[in-house]
Design a protein around this motif. Structure first.
Motif, PDB file in Angstrom:
ATOM      1  N   UNK A 251      16.088  -0.153 -12.192  1.00  0.00           N
ATOM      2  CA  UNK A 251      14.751  -0.006 -12.762  1.00  0.00           C
ATOM      3  C   UNK A 251      14.628   1.401 -13.332  1.00  0.00           C
ATOM      4  N   UNK A 252      15.031   1.526 -14.584  1.00  0.00           N
ATOM      5  CA  UNK A 252      15.087   2.832 -15.230  1.00  0.00           C
ATOM      6  C   UNK A 252      13.685   3.370 -15.528  1.00  0.00           C
ATOM      7  N   UNK A 253      13.627   4.565 -16.046  1.00  0.00           N
ATOM      8  CA  UNK A 253      12.358   5.207 -16.371  1.00  0.00           C
ATOM      9  C   UNK A 253      11.501   4.289 -17.249  1.00  0.00           C
ATOM     10  N   UNK A 254      10.254   4.092 -16.834  1.00  0.00           N
ATOM     11  CA  UNK A 254       9.343   3.256 -17.611  1.00  0.00           C
ATOM     12  C   UNK A 254       9.421   1.778 -17.274  1.00  0.00           C
ATOM     13  N   UNK A 255      10.340   1.389 -16.368  1.00  0.00           N
ATOM     14  CA  UNK A 255      10.458  -0.012 -15.946  1.00  0.00           C
ATOM     15  C   UNK A 255      10.069  -0.084 -14.469  1.00  0.00           C
ATOM     16  N   UNK A 256       8.868  -0.582 -14.195  1.00  0.00           N
ATOM     17  CA  UNK A 256       8.366  -0.591 -12.831  1.00  0.00           C
ATOM     18  C   UNK A 256       9.009  -1.693 -12.003  1.00  0.00           C
ATOM     19  N   UNK A 257       9.322  -1.342 -10.768  1.00  0.00           N
ATOM     20  CA  UNK A 257       9.882  -2.286  -9.800  1.00  0.00           C
ATOM     21  C   UNK A 257       8.757  -2.934  -8.978  1.00  0.00           C
ATOM     22  N   UNK A 258       7.939  -2.080  -8.349  1.00  0.00           N
ATOM     23  CA  UNK A 258       6.846  -2.575  -7.512  1.00  0.00           C
ATOM     24  C   UNK A 258       5.601  -1.718  -7.732  1.00  0.00           C
ATOM     25  N   UNK A 259       4.482  -2.383  -7.983  1.00  0.00           N
ATOM     26  CA  UNK A 259       3.203  -1.690  -8.126  1.00  0.00           C
ATOM     27  C   UNK A 259       2.152  -2.391  -7.274  1.00  0.00           C
ATOM     28  N   UNK A 260       1.446  -1.601  -6.490  1.00  0.00           N
ATOM     29  CA  UNK A 260       0.255  -2.066  -5.788  1.00  0.00           C
ATOM     30  C   UNK A 260      -0.946  -1.567  -6.581  1.00  0.00           C
ATOM     31  N   UNK A 261      -1.919  -2.443  -6.813  1.00  0.00           N
ATOM     32  CA  UNK A 261      -3.113  -1.970  -7.522  1.00  0.00           C
ATOM     33  C   UNK A 261      -4.358  -2.612  -6.940  1.00  0.00           C
ATOM     34  N   UNK A 262      -5.462  -1.889  -7.085  1.00  0.00           N
ATOM     35  CA  UNK A 262      -6.738  -2.321  -6.544  1.00  0.00           C
ATOM     36  C   UNK A 262      -7.776  -2.298  -7.653  1.00  0.00           C
ATOM     37  N   UNK A 263      -8.656  -3.286  -7.645  1.00  0.00           N
ATOM     38  CA  UNK A 263      -9.719  -3.388  -8.638  1.00  0.00           C
ATOM     39  C   UNK A 263     -11.057  -3.467  -7.932  1.00  0.00           C
ATOM     40  N   UNK A 264     -12.070  -2.855  -8.531  1.00  0.00           N
ATOM     41  CA  UNK A 264     -13.425  -2.949  -8.012  1.00  0.00           C
ATOM     42  C   UNK A 264     -14.326  -3.623  -9.023  1.00  0.00           C
ATOM     43  N   UNK A 265     -15.289  -4.412  -8.540  1.00  0.00           N
ATOM     44  CA  UNK A 265     -16.161  -5.195  -9.403  1.00  0.00           C
ATOM     45  C   UNK A 265     -17.620  -4.785  -9.210  1.00  0.00           C
ATOM     46  N   UNK A 266     -18.461  -5.070 -10.199  1.00  0.00           N
ATOM     47  CA  UNK A 266     -19.865  -4.644 -10.135  1.00  0.00           C
ATOM     48  C   UNK A 266     -20.606  -5.105  -8.887  1.00  0.00           C
ATOM     49  N   UNK A 267     -20.280  -6.282  -8.372  1.00  0.00           N
ATOM     50  CA  UNK A 267     -20.975  -6.829  -7.204  1.00  0.00           C
ATOM     51  C   UNK A 267     -20.578  -6.140  -5.902  1.00  0.00           C
ATOM     52  N   UNK A 268     -19.521  -5.348  -5.957  1.00  0.00           N
ATOM     53  CA  UNK A 268     -18.982  -4.745  -4.748  1.00  0.00           C
ATOM     54  C   UNK A 268     -17.714  -5.413  -4.260  1.00  0.00           C
ATOM     55  N   UNK A 269     -17.355  -6.564  -4.840  1.00  0.00           N
ATOM     56  CA  UNK A 269     -16.100  -7.226  -4.494  1.00  0.00           C
ATOM     57  C   UNK A 269     -14.921  -6.329  -4.870  1.00  0.00           C
TER      58      UNK A 269
END
Length: 372
Positions: A251-269
């Motif tokens: 997984x060379x530079x610029x090629x992601x292997x693993x990403x964790x991401x979080x999103x927030x929504x207007x309702x609080x979800x």
């Protein structure tokens, strides 16, 4: 070679304001019965005759509203094979250099772009300038800038731009959306999307940043991004993300292997999602509300989609995803039908904006505001 297609074989725009679906979703699928169909037919040229292009072509053989009418490929041998297999006239066969002449061919209505991500932008714009409607595989482009240019080009050419979000037509997925809109889950609190597999051939285009635009996030993580939006039923307003890489050679530079991401929504979800090229058996959606839940595993594979809610198993019929997608997209293009969960270019652009923000957050560690 292990690819996303192999993995899937094995295992939005906010829809809050849309009217409730009927308690049992009735599919308007012409090919689901034996009634003769004499309405308009969308004549499609497939661009990119690889594994997924082949899957779409095979699925279209069961369509009544959509027909494989042409091919576009850089490989003459593939064109010859498809000509023979699908009885495609020579005049409807093009390569990547001459497909602009589609503008002079009245036998083709739309082009389905199924090529590496980095080619989508130019190919979609060229098809639009040729006066043809365009269906583009996801991700629609490499970034939001490309997406904006693609949407604008299709608007200026007065052609439709749709994105290959097959899950937007999948029966069990739509049943969960219906339940959520009906209030069966109560206030939505949390969504989890896990999308991943251990990728094989290190020389494939999906691990080449110049062709893929990234790594797992562009290929498989987009299912969690898009799924979070249509499952929660809101547009996210913030994002945070963290990247982990255990193999810098593969997984060379610029090629992601693993990403964790979080999103927030207007309702609080909130949503917590995982995208990876280094773990198998990850194809799961989970939606939690104050009154109930929905769980799907597999959640985005080619099917059948398997799931349950607090009320019991999901039991909607399995229909080949690409057949259903092409029938419904034909109705959108030819009849002006509106999808329950949008599949237009502006929908694809929103996912690209989130992808841009995820990559930026991975680099900076910042919590970023989203304005979709």
């Amino acid at each position: 070679m292990n690819t996303r297609r192999d993995f899937l074989q094995k295992i939005t725009y906010s829809v809050m304001a849309l009217p409730f679906l009927p308690s049992t979703w009735q599919f308007d699928l012409a090919s689901s019965d034996n009634k003769p169909y004499d309405g308009p037919v969308l004549r499609v040229a497939i661009m990119g005759l690889g594994g997924y292009g082949t899957r779409v072509a095979e699925a279209m053989q069961s369509c009544k509203k959509a027909k494989l009418a042409g091919v576009i490929s850089g490989t003459p041998a593939k064109i010859k094979d498809w000509q023979s297999k699908y009885q495609i006239p020579k005049k409807n066969c093009y390569n990547y250099e001459n497909f602009d002449t589609l503008k002079d061919n009245p036998d083709i209505d739309a082009v389905y772009v199924i090529t590496p991500n980095a080619l989508h932008h130019d190919q979609v714009i060229r098809a639009a300038k040729a006066g043809k409607h365009v269906i583009c595989e996801k991700p629609m482009g490499l970034n939001a800038k490309e997406g904006e240019e693609m949407v604008r080009a299709c608007e200026e050419a007065n052609v439709k731009l749709l994105v290959g979000y097959r899950m937007h037509f999948e029966p069990n997925t739509l049943e969960v959306v219906r339940m959520r809109q009906h209030g069966d889950f109560g206030k939505i609190l949390f969504f989890q999307g896990q999308c991943g597999f251990r990728i094989g051939d290190p020389n494939q285009w999906r691990l080449d940043k110049t062709l893929a635009g990234g790594g797992a996030l562009m290929d498989i993580g987009i299912y969690a991004i898009n799924g979070a939006r249509y499952m929660v039923g809101e547009e996210p307003i913030w994002v945070t993300a963290q990247e982990t890489k255990t193999d810098a050679v593969k997984f060379k530079e610029g090629v992601d292997e693993t990403i964790l991401f979080q999103l927030g929504f207007p309702s609080g979800a909130v949503a917590s999602c995982l995208s990876t090229y280094n773990m198998n058996h990850l194809d799961r959606f989970f939606l939690n509300g104050e009154k109930g839940f929905a769980e799907m595993q597999p959640s985005t594979g080619y099917g059948p989609i398997v799931g349950r809610t607090h009320k019991g198993k999901l039991t909607q019929p399995h229909i080949t995803h690409q057949t259903l997608q092409m029938e419904e997209m034909a109705s959108i293009i030819l009849e002006g039908k509106e999808a329950i969960i949008p599949v237009d270019g502006k929908e694809g652009l929103k996912d690209l904006k989130i992808i841009d923000a995820i990559y930026q957050s991975c680099k900076t560690g910042d919590k970023l505001t989203l304005n979709l």
